[in-house]
Write a protein that holds these residues in place. Structure first.
Motif, PDB file in Angstrom:
ATOM      1  N   LEU A   2       0.820  -1.204   0.000  1.00  0.00           N
ATOM      2  CA  LEU A   2       0.000   0.000   0.000  1.00  0.00           C
ATOM      3  C   LEU A   2       0.856   1.257   0.000  1.00  0.00           C
ATOM      4  CD1 LEU A   2      -2.800  -0.921   2.559  1.00  0.00           C
ATOM      5  CD2 LEU A   2      -2.894  -1.003   0.089  1.00  0.00           C
ATOM      6  N   ALA A  19      -3.331   5.512   7.009  1.00  0.00           N
ATOM      7  CA  ALA A  19      -2.670   4.252   6.654  1.00  0.00           C
ATOM      8  C   ALA A  19      -3.186   3.110   7.531  1.00  0.00           C
ATOM      9  CB  ALA A  19      -1.160   4.392   6.802  1.00  0.00           C
ATOM     10  N   MET A  20      -3.327   3.346   8.832  1.00  0.00           N
ATOM     11  CA  MET A  20      -3.834   2.291   9.731  1.00  0.00           C
ATOM     12  C   MET A  20      -5.263   1.913   9.382  1.00  0.00           C
ATOM     13  SD  MET A  20      -1.807   0.795  11.744  1.00  0.00           S
ATOM     14  CE  MET A  20      -2.929  -0.014  12.862  1.00  0.00           C
ATOM     15  N   ARG A  22      -6.576   1.924   6.435  1.00  0.00           N
ATOM     16  CA  ARG A  22      -6.484   1.094   5.232  1.00  0.00           C
ATOM     17  C   ARG A  22      -5.991  -0.313   5.570  1.00  0.00           C
ATOM     18  NH1 ARG A  22      -3.555   3.779   0.360  1.00  0.00           N
ATOM     19  NH2 ARG A  22      -4.598   2.073  -0.704  1.00  0.00           N
ATOM     20  N   TYR A  23      -4.964  -0.398   6.422  1.00  0.00           N
ATOM     21  CA  TYR A  23      -4.446  -1.710   6.810  1.00  0.00           C
ATOM     22  C   TYR A  23      -5.470  -2.499   7.617  1.00  0.00           C
ATOM     23  CZ  TYR A  23       0.262  -0.480   5.256  1.00  0.00           C
ATOM     24  OH  TYR A  23       1.355  -0.136   4.515  1.00  0.00           O
ATOM     25  N   LYS A  26      -8.010  -3.938   5.275  1.00  0.00           N
ATOM     26  CA  LYS A  26      -7.458  -5.100   4.575  1.00  0.00           C
ATOM     27  C   LYS A  26      -7.371  -6.295   5.513  1.00  0.00           C
ATOM     28  CE  LYS A  26      -5.023  -3.970   0.478  1.00  0.00           C
ATOM     29  NZ  LYS A  26      -6.101  -4.356  -0.377  1.00  0.00           N
ATOM     30  N   TYR A  27      -6.938  -6.064   6.750  1.00  0.00           N
ATOM     31  CA  TYR A  27      -6.763  -7.159   7.698  1.00  0.00           C
ATOM     32  C   TYR A  27      -8.086  -7.860   8.002  1.00  0.00           C
ATOM     33  CZ  TYR A  27      -5.360  -9.762  11.807  1.00  0.00           C
ATOM     34  OH  TYR A  27      -5.126 -10.769  12.702  1.00  0.00           O
ATOM     35  N   PHE A  34      -4.078  -8.962   2.366  1.00  0.00           N
ATOM     36  CA  PHE A  34      -3.264  -8.571   3.516  1.00  0.00           C
ATOM     37  C   PHE A  34      -2.044  -9.481   3.630  1.00  0.00           C
ATOM     38  CE2 PHE A  34      -1.864  -8.811   7.887  1.00  0.00           C
ATOM     39  CZ  PHE A  34      -1.705  -7.478   8.197  1.00  0.00           C
ATOM     40  N   LEU A  37       0.983  -8.503   1.545  1.00  0.00           N
ATOM     41  CA  LEU A  37       1.676  -7.242   1.776  1.00  0.00           C
ATOM     42  C   LEU A  37       3.162  -7.481   2.033  1.00  0.00           C
ATOM     43  CD1 LEU A  37      -0.822  -5.364   4.111  1.00  0.00           C
ATOM     44  CD2 LEU A  37      -0.327  -4.863   1.719  1.00  0.00           C
ATOM     45  N   ASP A  41       5.144  -3.135   5.248  1.00  0.00           N
ATOM     46  CA  ASP A  41       3.727  -2.838   5.491  1.00  0.00           C
ATOM     47  C   ASP A  41       3.251  -3.525   6.768  1.00  0.00           C
ATOM     48  OD1 ASP A  41       2.957  -1.266   3.143  1.00  0.00           O
ATOM     49  OD2 ASP A  41       3.246  -3.109   1.994  1.00  0.00           O
ATOM     50  N   LYS A  42       3.584  -4.797   6.896  1.00  0.00           N
ATOM     51  CA  LYS A  42       3.156  -5.554   8.069  1.00  0.00           C
ATOM     52  C   LYS A  42       3.847  -5.059   9.337  1.00  0.00           C
ATOM     53  CE  LYS A  42       1.761  -9.721   5.675  1.00  0.00           C
ATOM     54  NZ  LYS A  42       1.964 -11.161   5.531  1.00  0.00           N
ATOM     55  N   PHE A  45       2.053  -1.962  10.398  1.00  0.00           N
ATOM     56  CA  PHE A  45       0.728  -2.319  10.917  1.00  0.00           C
ATOM     57  C   PHE A  45       0.820  -2.874  12.334  1.00  0.00           C
ATOM     58  CE2 PHE A  45      -2.617  -5.631  11.315  1.00  0.00           C
ATOM     59  CZ  PHE A  45      -3.712  -4.795  11.358  1.00  0.00           C
TER      60      PHE A  45
END
Length: 113
Positions: A2, A19-20, A22-23, A26-27, A34, A37, A41-42, A45
């Motif tokens: 992302l 950003a959080m 969006r993550y 996805k999660y 996810f 990623l 990214d992980k 997160f």
């Protein structure tokens, strides 16, 4: 992916919030993507997920209970407890976001390691 690693390191508070969101979306709603990623990214997160609090001021997520966070936790445990002689020392006093890590939490970390 992302965001690029540089984007995640240079964003301000508002951008981290976006950003959080969006993550988290996805999660919870797109686990397949996810899991694809990139590591940065992980890492971002899980780093911020461990400090997210609910309305009552309690932490909302325990990374020890999230199987997907296993690699992140393993790296975190090594960084926290590594000693100068290439060993892991769970007996030393260490700190995290809450201050000094309790004996109970240390035991949980030892179980992961």
């Amino acid at each position: 992916m992302l965001y690029t690693r540089r984007d995640l390191k240079t964003k301000g508070f508002v951008d981290h919030h976006v950003a959080m969101q969006r993550y988290l979306h996805k999660y919870f709603h797109d686990k397949k993507h996810f899991n694809k990623l990139k590591w940065h990214d992980k890492d971002f997160f899980y780093e911020y997920l461990q400090i997210v609090k609910d309305e009552n001021g309690r932490y909302g997520f325990d990374l020890l209970k999230i199987p997907d966070a296993e690699e992140y936790l393993f790296e975190k445990i090594i960084l926290i407890y590594a000693s100068g002689n290439d060993s892991i020392d769970f007996a030393k006093k260490t700190s995290d976001y809450d201050g000094i890590i309790s004996k109970k939490r240390q035991a949980q970390y030892m179980a992961v390691y």
